[in-house]
Motif scaffolding. Structure first.
Motif, PDB file in Angstrom:
ATOM      1  N   LEU A 263       0.833  -1.198   0.000  1.00  0.00           N
ATOM      2  CA  LEU A 263       0.000   0.000   0.000  1.00  0.00           C
ATOM      3  C   LEU A 263       0.874   1.258   0.000  1.00  0.00           C
ATOM      4  O   LEU A 263       0.593   2.224  -0.712  1.00  0.00           O
ATOM      5  CB  LEU A 263      -0.930  -0.011   1.208  1.00  0.00           C
ATOM      6  CG  LEU A 263      -1.984   1.071   1.287  1.00  0.00           C
ATOM      7  CD1 LEU A 263      -2.946   0.956   0.117  1.00  0.00           C
ATOM      8  CD2 LEU A 263      -2.734   0.961   2.598  1.00  0.00           C
ATOM      9  N   ALA A 264       1.947   1.233   0.771  1.00  0.00           N
ATOM     10  CA  ALA A 264       2.878   2.369   0.798  1.00  0.00           C
ATOM     11  C   ALA A 264       3.470   2.604  -0.590  1.00  0.00           C
ATOM     12  O   ALA A 264       3.585   3.749  -1.044  1.00  0.00           O
ATOM     13  CB  ALA A 264       3.987   2.115   1.815  1.00  0.00           C
ATOM     14  N   TYR A 265       3.817   1.528  -1.267  1.00  0.00           N
ATOM     15  CA  TYR A 265       4.360   1.650  -2.619  1.00  0.00           C
ATOM     16  C   TYR A 265       3.337   2.287  -3.563  1.00  0.00           C
ATOM     17  O   TYR A 265       3.687   3.101  -4.417  1.00  0.00           O
ATOM     18  CB  TYR A 265       4.779   0.269  -3.126  1.00  0.00           C
ATOM     19  CG  TYR A 265       5.302   0.283  -4.536  1.00  0.00           C
ATOM     20  CD1 TYR A 265       6.558   0.790  -4.815  1.00  0.00           C
ATOM     21  CD2 TYR A 265       4.521  -0.184  -5.587  1.00  0.00           C
ATOM     22  CE1 TYR A 265       7.039   0.821  -6.126  1.00  0.00           C
ATOM     23  CE2 TYR A 265       4.988  -0.151  -6.882  1.00  0.00           C
ATOM     24  CZ  TYR A 265       6.254   0.344  -7.146  1.00  0.00           C
ATOM     25  OH  TYR A 265       6.719   0.376  -8.430  1.00  0.00           O
ATOM     26  N   SER A 266       2.074   1.940  -3.386  1.00  0.00           N
ATOM     27  CA  SER A 266       1.040   2.487  -4.269  1.00  0.00           C
ATOM     28  C   SER A 266       0.815   3.980  -4.035  1.00  0.00           C
ATOM     29  O   SER A 266       0.333   4.672  -4.921  1.00  0.00           O
ATOM     30  CB  SER A 266      -0.275   1.720  -4.116  1.00  0.00           C
ATOM     31  OG  SER A 266      -0.913   2.061  -2.910  1.00  0.00           O
ATOM     32  N   PHE A 267       1.136   4.480  -2.845  1.00  0.00           N
ATOM     33  CA  PHE A 267       0.979   5.900  -2.541  1.00  0.00           C
ATOM     34  C   PHE A 267       2.193   6.729  -2.956  1.00  0.00           C
ATOM     35  O   PHE A 267       2.165   7.947  -2.866  1.00  0.00           O
ATOM     36  CB  PHE A 267       0.731   6.114  -1.045  1.00  0.00           C
ATOM     37  CG  PHE A 267      -0.704   5.990  -0.647  1.00  0.00           C
ATOM     38  CD1 PHE A 267      -1.603   7.009  -0.888  1.00  0.00           C
ATOM     39  CD2 PHE A 267      -1.161   4.840  -0.013  1.00  0.00           C
ATOM     40  CE1 PHE A 267      -2.931   6.897  -0.513  1.00  0.00           C
ATOM     41  CE2 PHE A 267      -2.480   4.719   0.364  1.00  0.00           C
ATOM     42  CZ  PHE A 267      -3.369   5.748   0.112  1.00  0.00           C
ATOM     43  N   TRP A 268       3.280   6.085  -3.386  1.00  0.00           N
ATOM     44  CA  TRP A 268       4.507   6.818  -3.695  1.00  0.00           C
ATOM     45  C   TRP A 268       4.310   7.713  -4.915  1.00  0.00           C
ATOM     46  O   TRP A 268       3.764   7.299  -5.925  1.00  0.00           O
ATOM     47  CB  TRP A 268       5.660   5.856  -3.938  1.00  0.00           C
ATOM     48  CG  TRP A 268       6.945   6.597  -4.132  1.00  0.00           C
ATOM     49  CD1 TRP A 268       7.604   6.774  -5.304  1.00  0.00           C
ATOM     50  CD2 TRP A 268       7.693   7.276  -3.139  1.00  0.00           C
ATOM     51  NE1 TRP A 268       8.721   7.510  -5.092  1.00  0.00           N
ATOM     52  CE2 TRP A 268       8.814   7.848  -3.769  1.00  0.00           C
ATOM     53  CE3 TRP A 268       7.536   7.471  -1.772  1.00  0.00           C
ATOM     54  CZ2 TRP A 268       9.766   8.597  -3.088  1.00  0.00           C
ATOM     55  CZ3 TRP A 268       8.480   8.205  -1.093  1.00  0.00           C
ATOM     56  CH2 TRP A 268       9.568   8.751  -1.745  1.00  0.00           C
TER      57      TRP A 268
END
Length: 110
Positions: free
Chosen positions: A63-68
């Motif tokens: 999820l963190a990667y998708s918000f980058w």
């Protein structure tokens, strides 16, 4: 936090996306309740709670990667750092000892 998102989603449901809103609300509320159970299991050193806790943190890393990128990069960093900290804590020797299947047996059975 997920339960709060579920409640917020419930207030934004409209007729054009009724099914999506209802299923998203149910999913977020159930996921939040599940995380409360996992947290309770971890606080009681229940062996079953380690797997779901690790799985949840791996999802949070994705999820963190998708918000980058763009204006959400700060959210991405907070999610990634939090997930990494929890994973490190779960895989510490003291945590592994507390959460192993048979705390009384230090040697594996062959």
């Amino acid at each position: 936090m997920l339960a709060v998102l579920g409640i917020a989603e419930a207030f934004t449901i409209n007729g054009a996306r009724l099914l999506l809103g209802v299923t998203t609300t149910i999913f977020l509320l159930a996921y939040g309740a599940g995380l409360v159970l996992v947290a309770r299991g971890l606080s009681r050193a229940s062996t079953w709670s380690r797997g779901p806790a690790v799985f949840t943190q791996l999802i949070q890393l994705l999820l963190a990667y998708s918000f980058w990128g763009g204006s959400t990069s700060a959210v991405s960093v907070v999610l990634a750092v939090t997930a990494a900290a929890v994973l490190i804590a779960i895989f510490q020797k003291a945590s592994m000892d507390a959460l192993k299947d048979d705390p009384g047996n230090d040697h594996p059975v062959l």
